[in-house]
Design an enzyme around this catalytic site. Structure first.
Site, PDB file in Angstrom:
ATOM      1  N   THR A 289      45.647  46.515  29.870  1.00 25.80           N
ATOM      2  CA  THR A 289      46.023  45.863  31.131  1.00 25.80           C
ATOM      3  C   THR A 289      47.268  45.019  30.887  1.00 25.80           C
ATOM      4  O   THR A 289      47.372  44.324  29.876  1.00 25.80           O
ATOM      5  CB  THR A 289      44.880  44.985  31.676  1.00 25.80           C
ATOM      6  N   PHE A 291      49.549  41.944  32.086  1.00 20.50           N
ATOM      7  CA  PHE A 291      49.497  40.690  32.844  1.00 20.50           C
ATOM      8  C   PHE A 291      50.905  40.107  32.936  1.00 20.50           C
ATOM      9  O   PHE A 291      51.706  40.290  32.019  1.00 20.50           O
ATOM     10  CB  PHE A 291      48.605  39.660  32.123  1.00 20.50           C
TER      11      PHE A 291
HETATM   12  O1  LIG Z   1      37.453  40.627  35.554  1.00 22.10           O
HETATM   13  C1  LIG Z   1      38.114  40.318  34.573  1.00 22.10           C
HETATM   14  O2  LIG Z   1      37.612  40.093  33.458  1.00 22.10           O
HETATM   15  C2  LIG Z   1      39.556  40.248  34.695  1.00 22.10           C
HETATM   16  O3  LIG Z   1      40.193  39.576  33.926  1.00 22.10           O
HETATM   17  C3  LIG Z   1      40.242  41.050  35.766  1.00 22.10           C
HETATM   18  C4  LIG Z   1      40.715  42.404  35.288  1.00 22.10           C
HETATM   19  C5  LIG Z   1      41.643  43.049  36.369  1.00 22.10           C
HETATM   20  O4  LIG Z   1      41.865  42.477  37.418  1.00 22.10           O
HETATM   21  O5  LIG Z   1      42.126  44.149  36.087  1.00 22.10           O
HETATM   22  C6  LIG Z   1      41.538  42.254  34.085  1.00 22.10           C
HETATM   23  C7  LIG Z   1      41.518  43.163  33.101  1.00 22.10           C
HETATM   24  C8  LIG Z   1      40.701  44.375  33.174  1.00 22.10           C
HETATM   25  O6  LIG Z   1      41.575  45.396  33.591  1.00 22.10           O
HETATM   26  C9  LIG Z   1      39.606  44.275  34.173  1.00 22.10           C
HETATM   27  C10 LIG Z   1      39.604  43.322  35.096  1.00 22.10           C
END
Ligand SMILES: O=C(O)C(=O)C[C@]1(C(=O)O)C=C[C@@H](O)C=C1
Length: 421
Positions: A289, A291
């Site tokens: 992911t 950020f």
């Molecule tokens: O729910 C979480 O733990 C988050 O940090 C959010 C979140 C997102 O929004 O994509 C962050 C990383 C992962 O991809 C899954 C969920």
């Protein structure tokens, strides 16, 4: 992914910044979401409203996080009192405490606070991947949980936090559209990016067996990232969306749900006393992911390391043909694009073609988001943007910031892609 219903996240052990209906504030920040939608002037006036709300909260901490904005003001001395006549230097002890403290250079600087003092807002509760991303972006920061992405934006705008770290895209689940929309609605700047390998676990209460699970809850992105694995595991479950992964684990623990499992991190298992039923359940081991780090002020773009620049633009007449022209402005200068995203234009949702076009077709107008691999300090990037500006009716630079160059191997989490901390 099965149709998902949104469970209202409980207010559990984790205090977090929350948007609440007026009059329901209990020590958390209340905010008027509608007031931040709209043009620049509306935005500025809404800032004044929101700031005055924070000022009205007084010098107290917000969910345990001190807010520097509303510093305790000394009681004003009545006009013409003895204090006016005594030189400050001759006052000592208690008398001195009542006088205004002179501003220092540090008070005027928009530069971030350093080390453990840096307060970083993220969406979710402790154990969420966003918390880990905040720690990767700003090691030793004070991570502030927020119940919604919107609240994380506002926490920075209101000086409750210095930065926000928010997910924008995932290698399996795609874009997190909500944050693209919020980037446009708020005036924060992207000052860095951080890529986090995401390793999901299936968590249940201790002693619960896979066979007794009828429901799996998690963040919609996490459900999407584990969709095939959950099916392959042969679990006969419904999948339901939750505000965040760790919040889902906390919800199961708080309510003693023995028929429900959560998709979350192993850290969430530790924090909420859950057991790991299955480890590494993401559909691809290289699940990552991305950020972005957001701040009130932009950073100064540089050319001594790889930079990325994020822009958003629209055109009110030419529709998608403008996209071709914009892309050519980058292609002619050999500037690579790393991301392109489109979102419907809020204020022009659907346009019926007029008689001259003899049609009944409807179409949407779009905002286009582009990330390109160049620093705004480079002449080729400046020239490309000057050309883009000619084609578009709206153009905004969301940020020019160092690229996260971390090699994308599962489990890696070393680089900090920011020069502002
Ligand atoms: O729910 C979480 O733990 C988050 O940090 C959010 C979140 C997102 O929004 O994509 C962050 C990383 C992962 O991809 C899954 C969920």
């Amino acid at each position: 992914m099965a149709a998902a219903s949104l469970i209202k996240a409980p207010i559990g052990q984790n205090p977090r910044l929350a948007c609440q209906a007026p009059g329901r504030s209990r020590g958390s920040v209340r905010c008027s979401l509608s007031s931040v939608v709209g043009g620049r002037s509306e935005w500025l006036s809404s800032c004044a409203v929101l700031s005055s709300k924070v000022a009205a909260l007084g010098p107290h901490s917000v969910n345990g996080h001190a807010s520097p904005a509303p510093a305790p003001s000394p009681a004003p001395a009545p006009e013409g009192t003895v204090l006016d006549l005594i030189p400050v230097s001759s006052l000592t002890g208690g008398a001195k405490k009542n006088l205004p403290v002179p501003l220092r250079i540090a008070d005027l600087s928009p530069a971030p606070m350093h080390g453990s003092e840096l307060r970083v807002a993220y969406q979710g509760v402790p154990g969420a991947y966003s918390e880990k991303a905040a720690g990767k972006a700003y090691p030793a920061c004070d991570a502030i949980p927020c119940d919604q992405f919107e609240v994380a934006f506002q926490a920075v705008e209101l000086w409750i936090a210095d930065r926000a770290v928010l997910p924008v895209e995932n290698s399996l689940g795609g874009s997190i559209h909500r944050n693209y929309d919020l980037l446009l609605r708020h005036r924060l700047h992207i000052v860095g990016e951080v890529q986090l390998p995401v390793h999901h676990c299936l968590l249940a209460l201790p002693g619960v067996r896979k066979e007794s699970i009828t429901r799996v809850i998690s963040h919609p992105q996490a459900l999407a990232q584990c969709e095939h694995t959950i099916t392959r595991m042969g679990l006969n479950v419904v999948r339901e969306a939750f505000d965040d992964t760790a919040g889902a684990a906390e919800y199961i623990a708080t309510n003693g749900l023995r028929d429900t499992a959560a998709i979350a991190s192993s850290r969430a298992a530790e924090l909420y006393g859950m057991e790991v039923l299955a480890d590494g359940i993401q559909d691809d081991s290289g699940n990552v992911t991305r950020f972005v780090m957001l701040a009130r002020e932009p950073i100064v773009p540089r050319t001594d390391r790889p930079f990325k620049t994020s822009i958003v633009f629209a055109h009110d007449k030419e529709g998608t043909s403008v996209l071709f022209k914009v892309l050519s402005a980058f292609a002619f200068r050999d500037i690579s694009l790393t991301k392109i995203e489109s979102r419907p234009h809020r204020h022009r949702p659907i346009r019926l073609v007029d008689d001259a076009n003899r049609g009944t077709a409807k179409h949407f107008e779009y905002m286009f988001y582009i990330d390109f691999q160049a620093s705004l300090a480079e002449p080729r990037a400046q020239n490309a943007l000057a050309e883009v500006q000619e084609f578009t009716s709206f153009l905004r630079v969301l940020g020019s910031y160092p690229m996260d160059m971390t090699p994308m191997t599962a489990g890696s989490s070393s680089t900090v892609a920011s020069s502002d901390s």
